[in-house]
Design an enzyme around this catalytic site. Sequence first.
Site, mmCIF file in Angstrom:
data_model
loop_
_atom_site.group_PDB
_atom_site.id
_atom_site.type_symbol
_atom_site.label_atom_id
_atom_site.label_comp_id
_atom_site.label_asym_id
_atom_site.label_seq_id
_atom_site.Cartn_x
_atom_site.Cartn_y
_atom_site.Cartn_z
ATOM 1 N N GLU A 1 91.353 60.538 32.806
ATOM 2 C CA GLU A 1 90.740 59.454 31.920
ATOM 3 C C GLU A 1 91.121 59.241 30.660
ATOM 4 O OE1 GLU A 1 86.642 58.695 32.638
ATOM 5 O OE2 GLU A 1 86.414 57.885 30.688
ATOM 6 N N ARG B 1 87.978 52.176 34.805
ATOM 7 C CA ARG B 1 88.517 52.943 33.475
ATOM 8 C C ARG B 1 89.875 52.201 33.531
ATOM 9 N NH1 ARG B 1 84.385 52.697 33.284
ATOM 10 N NH2 ARG B 1 82.784 54.216 33.447
ATOM 11 N N SER C 1 84.420 62.433 28.978
ATOM 12 C CA SER C 1 84.967 62.852 30.561
ATOM 13 C C SER C 1 86.478 62.792 30.535
ATOM 14 C CB SER C 1 84.491 61.660 31.623
ATOM 15 O OG SER C 1 83.134 61.680 31.748
HETATM 16 C C1 LIG Z 1 81.275 62.482 23.655
HETATM 17 C C2 LIG Z 1 82.102 61.190 24.208
HETATM 18 C C3 LIG Z 1 81.250 60.506 25.350
HETATM 19 C C4 LIG Z 1 82.152 59.591 25.906
HETATM 20 N N1 LIG Z 1 81.454 58.761 26.846
HETATM 21 C C5 LIG Z 1 82.070 57.727 27.485
HETATM 22 C C6 LIG Z 1 81.491 56.928 28.298
HETATM 23 O O1 LIG Z 1 80.419 57.201 28.649
HETATM 24 N N2 LIG Z 1 82.308 55.993 29.077
HETATM 25 C C7 LIG Z 1 83.262 55.659 28.550
HETATM 26 O O2 LIG Z 1 84.124 54.774 29.296
HETATM 27 N N3 LIG Z 1 84.102 56.284 27.790
HETATM 28 C C8 LIG Z 1 83.479 57.233 27.103
HETATM 29 N N4 LIG Z 1 84.067 58.299 26.247
HETATM 30 C C9 LIG Z 1 85.789 57.771 25.794
HETATM 31 C C10 LIG Z 1 85.748 56.799 24.727
HETATM 32 O O3 LIG Z 1 84.619 56.797 23.745
HETATM 33 C C11 LIG Z 1 86.094 55.334 24.808
HETATM 34 O O4 LIG Z 1 87.158 55.555 25.789
HETATM 35 C C12 LIG Z 1 86.310 54.492 23.980
HETATM 36 O O5 LIG Z 1 86.510 53.129 24.129
HETATM 37 C C13 LIG Z 1 87.710 54.907 23.048
HETATM 38 O O6 LIG Z 1 87.649 54.277 21.943
HETATM 39 P P1 LIG Z 1 88.491 54.458 20.473
HETATM 40 O O7 LIG Z 1 88.726 53.619 19.526
HETATM 41 O O8 LIG Z 1 88.024 56.131 20.118
HETATM 42 O O9 LIG Z 1 90.063 54.751 21.121
HETATM 43 P P2 LIG Z 1 91.172 55.571 20.697
HETATM 44 O O10 LIG Z 1 91.049 56.986 21.527
HETATM 45 O O11 LIG Z 1 91.454 55.524 19.450
HETATM 46 O O12 LIG Z 1 92.426 54.887 21.881
HETATM 47 C C14 LIG Z 1 92.321 55.176 23.206
HETATM 48 C C15 LIG Z 1 93.526 54.254 23.665
HETATM 49 O O13 LIG Z 1 93.607 53.019 23.599
HETATM 50 C C16 LIG Z 1 94.535 52.371 22.623
HETATM 51 N N5 LIG Z 1 93.819 51.493 21.737
HETATM 52 C C17 LIG Z 1 92.883 51.702 20.577
HETATM 53 N N6 LIG Z 1 92.665 50.864 20.108
HETATM 54 C C18 LIG Z 1 93.476 49.772 20.469
HETATM 55 C C19 LIG Z 1 93.624 48.293 20.033
HETATM 56 N N7 LIG Z 1 92.877 47.780 19.092
HETATM 57 N N8 LIG Z 1 94.677 47.627 20.720
HETATM 58 C C20 LIG Z 1 95.371 48.168 21.684
HETATM 59 N N9 LIG Z 1 95.311 49.536 22.036
HETATM 60 C C21 LIG Z 1 94.557 50.161 21.447
HETATM 61 C C22 LIG Z 1 94.868 53.684 22.011
HETATM 62 O O14 LIG Z 1 96.427 53.626 21.754
HETATM 63 C C23 LIG Z 1 94.648 54.586 23.165
HETATM 64 O O15 LIG Z 1 95.839 54.513 24.211
HETATM 65 C C24 LIG Z 1 83.411 59.190 25.648
HETATM 66 C C25 LIG Z 1 84.030 59.860 24.382
HETATM 67 C C26 LIG Z 1 83.354 60.962 23.852
HETATM 68 C C27 LIG Z 1 84.186 61.642 22.753
#
Ligand SMILES: Cc1cc2nc3c(=O)[nH]c(=O)nc-3n(C[C@H](O)[C@H](O)[C@H](O)COP(=O)(O)OP(=O)(O)OC[C@H]3O[C@@H](n4cnc5c(N)ncnc54)[C@H](O)[C@@H]3O)c2cc1C
Length: 342
Positions: free
Chosen positions: A338, A168, A242
Amino acid sequence: MKLQENISLKEYNTFGIDARAKYFAAFNTLSELEETLECSKQAMGNDKGETLILGGGSNILFTKNYDGVVLKNQLLGIKKIAEDEAYVYVQSGAGENWHQLVLYCISNGWAGVENLSLIPGSVGASPMQNIGAYGVDIKDVFHSLEAFHIQEKETIIFDTAACEFGYRESIFKGKYKNQFVISNVTFRLRKKPSLNTSYGAIEQELELMGVKEPNIQSVSKAVINIRSSKLPDPAVIGNAGSFFKNPEISSAGFKLLKELHPGVVGYVLPNDNVKLAAGWLIEQCGWKGYRKGDAGCHAKQALVLVNYGTATGNEIFALSEQIIDSVNKKFGVLLSREVNVV
Ligand SMILES: Cc1cc2nc3c(=O)[nH]c(=O)nc-3n(C[C@H](O)[C@H](O)[C@H](O)COP(=O)(O)OP(=O)(O)OC[C@H]3O[C@@H](n4cnc5c(N)ncnc54)[C@H](O)[C@@H]3O)c2cc1C
């Protein structure tokens, strides 16, 4: 390009925290991004105005209003850019929805991402924290990405080694935090699947589904079924999946812990260390199902902190502090978060 002022981020984060951004804009192209960055610089009055790139907001906890510019990534487009005998190379805009990309790959028979079905969020954030589930991490299918350096205003290509992927973790969550905008990601997907059904309850679920000869479609469906039954849907209860990482300890440490707590759950890693199930540690400290006001620890999955409605980011954060404290006191193990705390 116009920056919006004093915008609520409630709709833009899956915790549903009602923090506000001083400035907000969405960008659909790289030139819009450059234009927006220029406007941001002027609006903030100097070069140092903070910038936050937002995807789906599913891995973020806002503990205060954001005193800078929040830029929502909407770079779209998925295309096959190359292929050889064994692989196809698929490039996706960072603003694409991760699960939609997974479904698109599956429908084309491209294998490798089926275990990562139904993870919320954008493609651009997937390498950021090397998303993973059911025995597969994104680094296993990653080829390269393009990222725009906010200060230098140039696009740089990162291969797997340059991303410094860990559990992660990546260089974008560490050394290069908030310095780059990931604009697209290229994945290397197998033409001939190599299924990974050994992890978690996938095999059990396939059996329940009556599947005798699994393929990428059925594995994806199994993962979707398991996840839907276990994890709270952010559209119903605010959460970011998580909240904590599974901590890694030495095998000697694990032996000691096992003597004191025979039920402790751990998986031996290739480096001989042991990864502990953080959910089990949290549950043993009595947090599962805990609720104070609208902040709580999910009743089915102790690793997931939830917002039942109007909890503030600070209330969720305070709960996470209490959990970290109690796990440390009981087991001598320090949990780390995380979720990105802002
Ligand atoms: C119900 C649920 C289940 C989940 N299950 C998992 C799982 O099984 N495994 C797992 O690994 N994660 C899981 N996650 C966490 C999440 O889905 C992942 O971390 C996902 O990749 C986040 O994507 P996001 O676009 O929403 O990121 P955001 O929340 O929008 O951003 C997260 C971080 O990344 C940065 N960021 C976002 N986009 C960019 C970009 N284009 N360039 C540079 N920085 C950027 C942001 O500034 C921030 O720091 C889960 C979340 C939920 C709500």
